[in-house]
Motif scaffolding. Sequence first.
Motif, short mmCIF file in Angstrom:
data_model
loop_
_atom_site.label_atom_id
_atom_site.label_comp_id
_atom_site.label_asym_id
_atom_site.label_seq_id
_atom_site.Cartn_x
_atom_site.Cartn_y
_atom_site.Cartn_z
N GLY A 278 41.20 32.28 53.20
CA GLY A 278 41.80 31.90 51.92
C GLY A 278 43.30 31.65 52.04
N SER A 279 43.90 32.17 53.10
CA SER A 279 45.33 31.98 53.34
C SER A 279 45.63 30.70 54.11
N PHE A 280 44.60 29.93 54.46
CA PHE A 280 44.78 28.75 55.30
C PHE A 280 44.11 27.54 54.67
N PRO A 281 44.63 27.08 53.52
CA PRO A 281 44.01 25.96 52.81
C PRO A 281 44.32 24.61 53.47
N THR A 282 43.50 24.25 54.43
CA THR A 282 43.66 22.98 55.14
C THR A 282 42.34 22.22 55.11
N LEU B 186 36.68 28.73 48.80
CA LEU B 186 36.88 27.33 48.42
C LEU B 186 37.44 27.21 47.01
N GLU B 187 37.03 28.11 46.12
CA GLU B 187 37.53 28.09 44.74
C GLU B 187 39.03 28.35 44.67
N GLN B 188 39.57 29.06 45.64
CA GLN B 188 41.01 29.38 45.65
C GLN B 188 41.86 28.19 46.06
N PHE B 189 41.27 27.24 46.76
CA PHE B 189 42.02 26.12 47.32
C PHE B 189 42.36 25.10 46.24
N VAL C 102 39.64 20.20 47.90
CA VAL C 102 38.22 20.54 47.99
C VAL C 102 37.29 19.69 47.13
N ASP C 103 37.81 18.98 46.15
CA ASP C 103 36.94 18.28 45.20
C ASP C 103 35.89 17.38 45.84
N GLN C 104 36.29 16.54 46.74
CA GLN C 104 35.35 15.60 47.35
C GLN C 104 34.27 16.34 48.13
N ARG C 105 34.67 17.32 48.91
CA ARG C 105 33.70 18.07 49.71
C ARG C 105 32.76 18.88 48.83
#
Length: 158
Positions: free
Chosen positions: A84-88, A119-122, A127-130
């Motif tokens: 969650g700390s690595f939103p890439t 994923l909800e945290q990003f 994340v929308d497309q994925r």
Amino acid sequence: MSHKISLTNIPWLTEQGIDLSRLPIDSVLRRALSPNEEQFRTGCTLLNSMSHGGRAEAGVFLLGLLRQYSDDYGRLTSIAEALGSFPTAATVDALASELRRVKGSSSTLGYLRRIIETLEQFPAQLVDQRIAELSSDPQVGTRFRQRLRSMTLRHIDE
């Protein structure tokens, strides 16, 4: 006889405490690879903190741990939480792959939930497309597809 240690030679110790951006990572990596569960969890927690502090190498190592412990769902849950700390984009891809790879069962349920919570945290744009793709992917369990669909609707409402 007392011994004093000079803190000037320890750059990651500051008056405010430990500077994780300067802390050597080697011992943290060894902890994350330890067979000892407490050492492992400490390693994941420190990697999470280091990643939050801007240490990209900590996040990359966490991504690698997904493969290292591919069948240990307890450890995978801790790793997914730390990610969650690595939103890439690489993290989103890896977690999406896990949602496809891991079949839902009583032993994997907590892990799969944690992936979605991460994923909800990003940020939505990341994340929308994925999430839209996963919400209609038959390789993803029915309940999880429904939760992913609700995430896409939530982002539309924002």
